[in-house]
Write an enzyme that holds these catalytic residues in place. Structure first.
Site, PDB file in Angstrom:
ATOM      1  N   ASN A 209       0.824  -1.187   0.057  1.00 31.61           N
ATOM      2  CA  ASN A 209      -0.228   0.015   0.060  1.00 31.61           C
ATOM      3  C   ASN A 209       0.783   1.278  -0.003  1.00 31.61           C
ATOM      4  OD1 ASN A 209      -1.828   2.122   0.697  1.00 31.61           O
ATOM      5  ND2 ASN A 209      -1.986   1.603   2.655  1.00 31.61           N
TER       6      ASN A 209
ATOM      7  N   LYS B 226       0.161   4.369  -0.341  1.00 33.25           N
ATOM      8  CA  LYS B 226      -0.302   5.342   0.035  1.00 33.25           C
ATOM      9  C   LYS B 226      -0.287   6.738  -0.777  1.00 33.25           C
ATOM     10  CE  LYS B 226       0.337   3.700   4.703  1.00 33.25           C
ATOM     11  NZ  LYS B 226       0.434   3.660   6.078  1.00 33.25           N
TER      12      LYS B 226
ATOM     13  N   HIS C  15      -9.181   0.953   5.220  1.00 34.52           N
ATOM     14  CA  HIS C  15      -7.805   1.371   5.915  1.00 34.52           C
ATOM     15  C   HIS C  15      -8.099   2.149   6.980  1.00 34.52           C
ATOM     16  CE1 HIS C  15      -3.723   2.699   6.577  1.00 34.52           C
ATOM     17  NE2 HIS C  15      -3.406   1.231   6.038  1.00 34.52           N
TER      18      HIS C  15
ATOM     19  N   GLU D 188      -6.475   4.598   8.032  1.00 35.60           N
ATOM     20  CA  GLU D 188      -6.230   6.195   7.559  1.00 35.60           C
ATOM     21  C   GLU D 188      -7.661   6.538   7.056  1.00 35.60           C
ATOM     22  OE1 GLU D 188      -2.834   5.724   5.460  1.00 35.60           O
ATOM     23  OE2 GLU D 188      -1.805   5.275   7.183  1.00 35.60           O
TER      24      GLU D 188
ATOM     25  N   GLU E  10      -4.910  -5.100  10.992  1.00 40.65           N
ATOM     26  CA  GLU E  10      -3.944  -4.106  11.052  1.00 40.65           C
ATOM     27  C   GLU E  10      -4.025  -3.174  12.266  1.00 40.65           C
ATOM     28  OE1 GLU E  10      -2.015  -2.953   7.052  1.00 40.65           O
ATOM     29  OE2 GLU E  10      -3.876  -1.272   7.297  1.00 40.65           O
TER      30      GLU E  10
ATOM     31  N   GLY F 184       2.934   2.414  10.408  1.00 39.90           N
ATOM     32  CA  GLY F 184       3.686   3.490  10.357  1.00 39.90           C
ATOM     33  C   GLY F 184       4.547   3.861  11.535  1.00 39.90           C
TER      34      GLY F 184
ATOM     35  N   SER G  68       3.808  -2.066  10.294  1.00 42.67           N
ATOM     36  CA  SER G  68       5.400  -2.343  10.185  1.00 42.67           C
ATOM     37  C   SER G  68       5.984  -3.389  10.092  1.00 42.67           C
ATOM     38  CB  SER G  68       5.761  -1.674  11.606  1.00 42.67           C
ATOM     39  OG  SER G  68       5.386  -0.227  11.785  1.00 42.67           O
TER      40      SER G  68
END
Ligand code: PEP
Length: 258
Positions: free
Chosen positions: A11, A13, A101, A103, A173, A179, A219
């Site tokens: 991904n 992003k 996701h 985010e 996740e 991240g 990560s």
């Protein structure tokens, strides 16, 4: 145990313009050439603006890579300024679409109903949704992680049939691991992925649950991939940062040889 082909998806992003994206995929393809990676499916999910270029590259060079998108709208077309529809993605030979996701959930206010509408639309257009679920640090520390993930799962998959479930990938996740450089312990990742499989078995039966591919994301790096992928219920990885580095991502794709 059912055989499940692992899936590793990068991904990207909001990174890489379409020219940079071509370079990343060319470098990745070069590094994959002499690696044994065909035990798994490999997908790259660049920004929308690079999808067409990467589609052409994959087809032209006959690369064994799948194309993925990071999001989509649920309608086929209409007055939705700035959005991209599932049929537009299908036309570009997109095979996977990430939906929900963290985010998107956190920064763009997506709830389970939105994620569900997107997942169903992706399936309707012959693509596979990668449905993301995961708890925050506060929720984990409060002992709520499993309940949160179960609720996200139930809401995001509502109305999806047992037959359609064969095309669904779930990505676990934990938000605190995305991240941040903090990775879930392999045993914790396995425990949650196992809990996800149990929930799917309750709702769809054991055969569907046994066939479901569940990725871990958060990560994932060359240094931790082997332990994570070695877990019984972990069938691949959704990779952010490390997928932007062709060398690192190539190593991740051949984790079974590490
Ligand atoms: C992600 O964005 O899905 C992700 C897992 O990111 P990272 O690998 O950088 O933690």
């Amino acid at each position: 145990m059912a055989h499940r082909t692992p899936i590793l998806a990068g991904n990207w992003k909001m990174h890489k313009n379409h020219l940079e994206a071509i370079q990343v995929v060319q470098q990745l393809a070069y590094r994959l050439e002499d690696r044994d990676y065909e035990h798994a499916e490999i997908a790259v999910c660049p920004p929308f603006t690079a999808l067409r270029s990467i589609q052409t590259l994959i087809q032209g060079d006959d690369l064994k890579l799948q194309l993925g998108a990071q999001d989509c709208h649920w309608e086929d077309q209409g007055a939705f300024t700035g959005e991209v529809s599932p049929p537009m993605l299908a036309e570009l030979d997109v095979a996977y679409v990430v939906v929900g996701h963290s985010e998107r959930r956190e920064l763009f206010g997506e709830d389970d109903a939105t994620v569900n509408a997107k997942a169903r639309a992706v399936l309707t257009h012959g693509m596979r949704p990668i449905v993301c679920v995961g708890e925050t640090l506060e929720q984990r520390e409060a002992g709520e992680a499993e309940g949160v993930v179960r609720r996200q799962l139930d809401g995001s998959l509502a109305g999806i049939t047992a037959e359609q479930m064969a095309e669904v990938v779930v990505a676990y996740e934990p938000v605190w691991a995305i991240g941040t450089g903090k990775t879930a312990l392999p045993s914790d990742a396995d425990e949650m992925c196992g809990a996800i499989r149990t929930r799917i078995a309750e709702q769809y039966g054991q055969a569907v649950a046994d066939g479901l591919r569940i990725q871990y994301g958060g990560s994932v790096k060359p240094g931790n991939v082997k332990d994570l992928m070695g877990q019984e219920h972990v069938d691949g990885a959704l990779v952010g940062g490390a997928s932007l580095d062709p060398e690192d991502f190539a190593v991740l794709c051949s984790y079974h040889r590490l």
